[in-house]
Design a protein around this motif. Structure first.
Motif, PDB file in Angstrom:
ATOM      1  N   SER A  59     -20.812  -8.466  -2.794  1.00 56.13           N
ATOM      2  CA  SER A  59     -19.700  -9.214  -2.238  1.00 56.13           C
ATOM      3  C   SER A  59     -20.030 -10.696  -2.194  1.00 56.13           C
ATOM      4  CB  SER A  59     -19.405  -8.714  -0.824  1.00 56.13           C
ATOM      5  OG  SER A  59     -20.485  -9.060   0.040  1.00 56.13           O
ATOM      6  N   ILE A  60     -19.022 -11.515  -1.894  1.00 56.27           N
ATOM      7  CA  ILE A  60     -19.255 -12.952  -1.817  1.00 56.27           C
ATOM      8  C   ILE A  60     -20.235 -13.291  -0.693  1.00 56.27           C
ATOM      9  CG2 ILE A  60     -17.296 -13.422  -0.276  1.00 56.27           C
ATOM     10  CD1 ILE A  60     -16.864 -16.009  -1.913  1.00 56.27           C
ATOM     11  N   VAL A  61     -20.224 -12.479   0.383  1.00 61.68           N
ATOM     12  CA  VAL A  61     -21.178 -12.704   1.476  1.00 61.68           C
ATOM     13  C   VAL A  61     -22.595 -12.444   0.992  1.00 61.68           C
ATOM     14  CG1 VAL A  61     -21.927 -11.921   3.748  1.00 61.68           C
ATOM     15  CG2 VAL A  61     -19.485 -12.166   3.263  1.00 61.68           C
TER      16      VAL A  61
ATOM     17  N   LYS B 157     -28.610 -18.589  -0.748  1.00 62.06           N
ATOM     18  CA  LYS B 157     -29.299 -19.334   0.302  1.00 62.06           C
ATOM     19  C   LYS B 157     -30.796 -19.085   0.230  1.00 62.06           C
ATOM     20  CE  LYS B 157     -29.417 -20.041   5.308  1.00 62.06           C
ATOM     21  NZ  LYS B 157     -28.817 -19.643   6.614  1.00 62.06           N
ATOM     22  N   LEU B 158     -31.172 -17.833  -0.006  1.00 61.92           N
ATOM     23  CA  LEU B 158     -32.585 -17.507  -0.130  1.00 61.92           C
ATOM     24  C   LEU B 158     -33.192 -18.197  -1.352  1.00 61.92           C
ATOM     25  CD1 LEU B 158     -35.156 -15.993   0.571  1.00 61.92           C
ATOM     26  CD2 LEU B 158     -34.250 -13.988  -0.637  1.00 61.92           C
ATOM     27  N   ALA B 159     -32.473 -18.201  -2.477  1.00 65.58           N
ATOM     28  CA  ALA B 159     -32.971 -18.873  -3.678  1.00 65.58           C
ATOM     29  C   ALA B 159     -33.202 -20.351  -3.400  1.00 65.58           C
ATOM     30  CB  ALA B 159     -31.990 -18.691  -4.836  1.00 65.58           C
ATOM     31  N   GLY B 160     -32.277 -20.969  -2.644  1.00 63.97           N
ATOM     32  CA  GLY B 160     -32.439 -22.378  -2.291  1.00 63.97           C
ATOM     33  C   GLY B 160     -33.647 -22.614  -1.428  1.00 63.97           C
ATOM     34  N   THR B 161     -33.884 -21.703  -0.471  1.00 61.78           N
ATOM     35  CA  THR B 161     -35.049 -21.823   0.406  1.00 61.78           C
ATOM     36  C   THR B 161     -36.340 -21.691  -0.393  1.00 61.78           C
ATOM     37  OG1 THR B 161     -33.809 -20.911   2.273  1.00 61.78           O
ATOM     38  CG2 THR B 161     -36.226 -20.818   2.400  1.00 61.78           C
ATOM     39  N   LEU B 162     -36.375 -20.734  -1.317  1.00 62.17           N
ATOM     40  CA  LEU B 162     -37.556 -20.537  -2.149  1.00 62.17           C
ATOM     41  C   LEU B 162     -37.842 -21.780  -2.994  1.00 62.17           C
ATOM     42  CD1 LEU B 162     -36.919 -16.865  -3.340  1.00 62.17           C
ATOM     43  CD2 LEU B 162     -38.600 -17.638  -1.652  1.00 62.17           C
ATOM     44  N   ALA B 163     -36.783 -22.357  -3.555  1.00 57.79           N
ATOM     45  CA  ALA B 163     -36.954 -23.566  -4.360  1.00 57.79           C
ATOM     46  C   ALA B 163     -37.515 -24.698  -3.516  1.00 57.79           C
ATOM     47  CB  ALA B 163     -35.611 -23.972  -4.978  1.00 57.79           C
ATOM     48  N   GLN B 164     -36.956 -24.870  -2.319  1.00 59.52           N
ATOM     49  CA  GLN B 164     -37.411 -25.940  -1.434  1.00 59.52           C
ATOM     50  C   GLN B 164     -38.865 -25.729  -1.031  1.00 59.52           C
ATOM     51  OE1 GLN B 164     -35.139 -26.254   2.171  1.00 59.52           O
ATOM     52  NE2 GLN B 164     -35.991 -28.251   2.718  1.00 59.52           N
ATOM     53  N   ASN B 165     -39.218 -24.497  -0.701  1.00 62.36           N
ATOM     54  CA  ASN B 165     -40.584 -24.203  -0.259  1.00 62.36           C
ATOM     55  C   ASN B 165     -41.622 -24.468  -1.342  1.00 62.36           C
ATOM     56  OD1 ASN B 165     -39.562 -23.437   2.200  1.00 62.36           O
ATOM     57  ND2 ASN B 165     -39.704 -21.229   1.815  1.00 62.36           N
ATOM     58  N   HIS B 166     -41.197 -24.360  -2.605  1.00 63.11           N
ATOM     59  CA  HIS B 166     -42.147 -24.522  -3.701  1.00 63.11           C
ATOM     60  C   HIS B 166     -41.949 -25.842  -4.439  1.00 63.11           C
ATOM     61  CE1 HIS B 166     -42.606 -20.238  -2.874  1.00 63.11           C
ATOM     62  NE2 HIS B 166     -43.772 -20.320  -3.505  1.00 63.11           N
ATOM     63  N   GLY B 167     -41.172 -26.742  -3.871  1.00 60.17           N
ATOM     64  CA  GLY B 167     -41.005 -28.065  -4.450  1.00 60.17           C
ATOM     65  C   GLY B 167     -40.321 -28.081  -5.803  1.00 60.17           C
ATOM     66  N   VAL B 168     -39.417 -27.114  -6.014  1.00 56.86           N
ATOM     67  CA  VAL B 168     -38.701 -27.029  -7.299  1.00 56.86           C
ATOM     68  C   VAL B 168     -37.313 -27.645  -7.144  1.00 56.86           C
ATOM     69  CG1 VAL B 168     -37.758 -25.471  -9.047  1.00 56.86           C
ATOM     70  CG2 VAL B 168     -39.957 -24.944  -7.947  1.00 56.86           C
ATOM     71  N   SER B 169     -36.939 -28.511  -8.073  1.00 60.32           N
ATOM     72  CA  SER B 169     -35.599 -29.090  -8.051  1.00 60.32           C
ATOM     73  C   SER B 169     -34.577 -28.007  -8.361  1.00 60.32           C
ATOM     74  CB  SER B 169     -35.502 -30.216  -9.091  1.00 60.32           C
ATOM     75  OG  SER B 169     -34.189 -30.707  -9.157  1.00 60.32           O
ATOM     76  N   ALA B 170     -33.544 -27.916  -7.521  1.00 62.70           N
ATOM     77  CA  ALA B 170     -32.546 -26.860  -7.690  1.00 62.70           C
ATOM     78  C   ALA B 170     -31.174 -27.361  -7.269  1.00 62.70           C
ATOM     79  CB  ALA B 170     -32.951 -25.618  -6.897  1.00 62.70           C
ATOM     80  N   ASP B 171     -30.722 -28.411  -7.917  1.00 63.56           N
ATOM     81  CA  ASP B 171     -29.436 -29.003  -7.551  1.00 63.56           C
ATOM     82  C   ASP B 171     -28.289 -28.013  -7.699  1.00 63.56           C
ATOM     83  OD1 ASP B 171     -30.720 -31.367  -7.039  1.00 63.56           O
ATOM     84  OD2 ASP B 171     -30.261 -32.266  -8.986  1.00 63.56           O
ATOM     85  N   VAL B 172     -28.324 -27.216  -8.767  1.00 65.73           N
ATOM     86  CA  VAL B 172     -27.240 -26.258  -8.992  1.00 65.73           C
ATOM     87  C   VAL B 172     -27.245 -25.182  -7.913  1.00 65.73           C
ATOM     88  CG1 VAL B 172     -26.303 -24.543 -10.591  1.00 65.73           C
ATOM     89  CG2 VAL B 172     -27.195 -26.699 -11.460  1.00 65.73           C
ATOM     90  N   ILE B 173     -28.433 -24.739  -7.521  1.00 67.65           N
ATOM     91  CA  ILE B 173     -28.517 -23.744  -6.448  1.00 67.65           C
ATOM     92  C   ILE B 173     -27.961 -24.320  -5.153  1.00 67.65           C
ATOM     93  CG2 ILE B 173     -30.088 -22.383  -5.008  1.00 67.65           C
ATOM     94  CD1 ILE B 173     -31.917 -22.110  -7.415  1.00 67.65           C
TER      95      ILE B 173
ATOM     96  N   GLN C  26     -23.437 -24.389  -1.230  1.00 65.36           N
ATOM     97  CA  GLN C  26     -22.376 -25.061  -0.470  1.00 65.36           C
ATOM     98  C   GLN C  26     -21.012 -24.470  -0.783  1.00 65.36           C
ATOM     99  OE1 GLN C  26     -22.738 -29.239  -1.352  1.00 65.36           O
ATOM    100  NE2 GLN C  26     -24.917 -29.288  -0.835  1.00 65.36           N
ATOM    101  N   LYS C  27     -20.744 -24.240  -2.072  1.00 61.18           N
ATOM    102  CA  LYS C  27     -19.445 -23.696  -2.476  1.00 61.18           C
ATOM    103  C   LYS C  27     -19.249 -22.277  -1.949  1.00 61.18           C
ATOM    104  CE  LYS C  27     -16.885 -25.331  -5.124  1.00 61.18           C
ATOM    105  NZ  LYS C  27     -15.666 -26.166  -4.970  1.00 61.18           N
ATOM    106  N   LEU C  28     -20.287 -21.456  -2.023  1.00 56.13           N
ATOM    107  CA  LEU C  28     -20.178 -20.081  -1.537  1.00 56.13           C
ATOM    108  C   LEU C  28     -20.043 -20.045  -0.021  1.00 56.13           C
ATOM    109  CD1 LEU C  28     -22.782 -18.227  -3.791  1.00 56.13           C
ATOM    110  CD2 LEU C  28     -20.296 -17.981  -3.834  1.00 56.13           C
ATOM    111  N   ALA C  29     -20.738 -20.943   0.662  1.00 52.64           N
ATOM    112  CA  ALA C  29     -20.611 -20.995   2.117  1.00 52.64           C
ATOM    113  C   ALA C  29     -19.185 -21.338   2.511  1.00 52.64           C
ATOM    114  CB  ALA C  29     -21.582 -22.024   2.688  1.00 52.64           C
ATOM    115  N   SER C  30     -18.573 -22.256   1.766  1.00 54.33           N
ATOM    116  CA  SER C  30     -17.183 -22.621   2.037  1.00 54.33           C
ATOM    117  C   SER C  30     -16.250 -21.455   1.768  1.00 54.33           C
ATOM    118  CB  SER C  30     -16.787 -23.820   1.180  1.00 54.33           C
ATOM    119  OG  SER C  30     -15.423 -24.141   1.335  1.00 54.33           O
TER     120      SER C  30
END
Length: 273
Positions: free
Chosen positions: A233-235, A242-258, A263-267
């Motif tokens: 589902s969309i949820v 969100k988890l993919a974004g957190t993983l990217a942030q934790n490992h210093g990987v640029s993830a602008d698309v994520i 943001q779009k899915l949260a909306s």
């Protein structure tokens, strides 16, 4: 199909591929390369083209034209592959020094615009060519310029049905024709398809970067990403993004698309509640 040649006026590889494909079917083509076009468009066809001679100008069924007017005089159906709308306007409608091809073509002729432009620009051009009895339709080859010559792409076509019908025998040489609706709709559909493909490619690059940072092997990444599709589902998609974004942030990987997707899915999720 009648015995009059098919015209192609081109500034890019797409027009060259269209000419090669039509010529390979046995239909005579009159080809004009715009000033500034790649040299091989007048010197030789690319190797992937299905043609029988190395030089396009010496290819069976293809005659090189000296001017766009030469194309207009001989042809009732002309493909114009020019992305620059100002240049297209000059070719179709002319300048103080030179008449445009729309004034030189016979009433009932069809110009097929295979460039890329907003529908309102194509419609404005039709408003002028139509007064001279020359129809304008838009077309887009899905699969790339090279595929036009050596496989059967989908050919999206927009325009008045009678004008599309007149060009249909030639369009069907290029691939499987799909009518998209009114004039400008083919370019619109192709733009949306291109955007989706580009977005998917960039998203895949982000996902692969995160996977590599977390130790996933290239083989595992390819298997997982090739099988990516709607997984819930969309949820659930929002949670996983969100988890993919957190993983990217934790490992210093640029993830602008994520980040943007999150943001779009949260909306979307908030609106669905």
């Amino acid at each position: 199909m009648d015995h009059r040649p098919i015209g192609v006026i081109s500034a890019d590889e797409t027009g060259l591929a269209i000419a090669a494909k039509i010529a390979a079917s046995g239909q005579r083509v009159v080809f004009y390369a715009m000033p500034g076009a790649p040299r091989h468009m007048t010197d030789a066809a690319p190797r992937h083209m299905t043609v029988a001679a190395p030089r396009l100008g010496k290819t069976p069924n293809i005659e090189m034209a000296a001017t766009p007017t030469d194309v207009a005089f001989e042809c009732d159906i002309v493909f114009v592959s020019i992305d620059d709308t100002g240049e297209l306007r000059r070719i179709l409608l002319g300048t103080p020094e030179r008449m445009g091809i729309a004034a030189e073509m016979s009433p009932g002729s069809v110009i097929v615009d295979t460039g890329a432009r907003p529908p309102r620009e194509t419609q404005a051009l039709l408003g002028i060519t139509g007064t001279r009895g020359v129809a304008l339709i838009d077309a887009a080859l899905i699969g790339g310029a090279g595929h036009a010559a050596d496989s059967a792409p989908t050919v999206l076509v927009g325009g008045f049905p009678d004008a599309v019908d007149r060009a249909m025998p030639v369009l069907e040489i290029l691939g499987r024709v799909e009518r998209t609706g009114p004039l400008g709709s083919a370019h619109t559909a192709a733009a949306l398809m291109g955007y989706m493909e580009a977005a998917h490619r960039v998203a895949r690059e982000d996902a692969a970067a995160v996977g590599r940072a977390l130790g996933l092997t290239p083989e595992t990444l390819q298997r997982v990403l090739d099988g990516a599709g709607e997984t819930g589902s969309i949820v659930q998609m929002a949670q996983r993004t969100k988890l993919a974004g957190t993983l990217a942030q934790n490992h210093g990987v640029s993830a602008d698309v994520i980040d943007f997707t999150q943001q779009k899915l949260a909306s979307s999720t908030s609106k669905s509640r």
